[in-house]
Design an enzyme around this catalytic site. Structure first.
Site, PDB file in Angstrom:
ATOM      1  N   ASP A 178       0.728  -1.066   0.060  1.00 27.47           N
ATOM      2  CA  ASP A 178       0.018  -0.006  -0.016  1.00 27.47           C
ATOM      3  C   ASP A 178       0.915   1.276   0.036  1.00 27.47           C
ATOM      4  O   ASP A 178       1.956   1.132   0.264  1.00 27.47           O
ATOM      5  CB  ASP A 178      -0.929   0.109   1.219  1.00 27.47           C
ATOM      6  CG  ASP A 178      -1.762   1.144   1.419  1.00 27.47           C
ATOM      7  OD1 ASP A 178      -2.543   1.930   0.459  1.00 27.47           O
ATOM      8  OD2 ASP A 178      -1.750   1.632   2.457  1.00 27.47           O
ATOM      9  N   LEU A 179       0.505   2.512  -0.351  1.00 25.06           N
ATOM     10  CA  LEU A 179       1.091   3.635  -0.582  1.00 25.06           C
ATOM     11  C   LEU A 179       0.976   4.481   0.964  1.00 25.06           C
ATOM     12  O   LEU A 179       1.949   4.600   1.616  1.00 25.06           O
ATOM     13  CB  LEU A 179       0.940   4.292  -1.716  1.00 25.06           C
ATOM     14  CG  LEU A 179       1.823   5.692  -1.968  1.00 25.06           C
ATOM     15  CD1 LEU A 179       3.125   5.412  -1.992  1.00 25.06           C
ATOM     16  CD2 LEU A 179       1.465   6.302  -3.168  1.00 25.06           C
TER      17      LEU A 179
END
Length: 225
Positions: free
Chosen positions: A10-11
């Protein structure tokens, strides 16, 4: 321990802390919609889930209002907000070491792909990732399940046991569950321990250093021998 060849990150809340950029852009959108919210902490729930979902759940916007709010949000985010962002400590070295040890790294984010690509280039870490998959600007492919499924289709010749998803919110873990891959929930982002525990990831981890220790365990043993 399983050797995860494909590591999905995920960012927001996992690689970088985007609080200022996201919450100020939400604040701007709400103001354009006639709603004043002075406390940015009240907007932290927007970090992680698709914007469309958050505007609906937090402010009960209908579909036309959601689309208008997202447009206002992007007005600020694309010029200012995406750069009001900081990498979590030790992320660059973790990505480098994982790459050096033969892991294939992938971004799996609900943020539009074009914004994710720009942010990774801004931090000069884009070259570590074999694939960057986010949502589309037209509001499609926003759920983590759809995003992870797209990634698995890209690597369709690989067994699901070689993939793991790393994220800080329940949506990341739900996406992993729904697509049949393992997951790591990280507590240093914006999902609480309670949120992550309830959704039962494969592993709960508290720091970037612990991610390294978990994924590079065999390497750690070799280095000590």
């Amino acid at each position: 321990m399983k050797n995860y060849e494909y590591i999905l990150f995920d960012l927001d809340g996992t690689i970088s802390d985007p609080k200022i950029g996201i919450t100020k852009s939400v604040q701007y959108a709400l103001k354009r919609m006639g709603i004043t919210e002075e406390n940015l902490d009240h907007l932290e729930s927007f970090i992680g889930p698709p914007l469309q979902q958050s505007f609906s759940e937090c402010y009960s916007f209908n579909e036309p209002q959601i689309q208008t709010a997202v447009t206002f949000y992007r007005e600020r985010f694309k010029d200012i907000g995406m750069y009001e962002n900081t990498l979590y400590e030790r992320i660059p070295s973790l990505l480098q070491e994982l790459s050096d040890n033969g892991h294939t790294l992938v971004i799996a984010t609900s943020k539009p792909t074009v914004f994710a690509e720009e942010i990774l280039k801004y931090f000069n870490i884009h070259h570590h990732f074999d694939l960057i998959v986010g949502s589309n600007l037209d509001g499609t492919r926003t759920s983590k399940t759809e995003i992870i499924q797209h990634i698995l289709h890209h690597y369709s010749d690989q067994p699901k046991g070689s993939f793991i998803m790393i994220g800080d919110r329940k949506h990341d873990i739900i996406g992993a569950h729904n697509t049949g891959i393992d997951s790591i929930g990280v507590t240093y982002g914006y999902g609480s321990l309670e949120e992550l525990t309830a959704i039962k990831p494969t592993k709960i981890i508290n720091s970037v250093s612990e991610i390294r220790e978990f994924l590079l365990k065999d390497t750690n043993i070799q280095n000590q021998s």
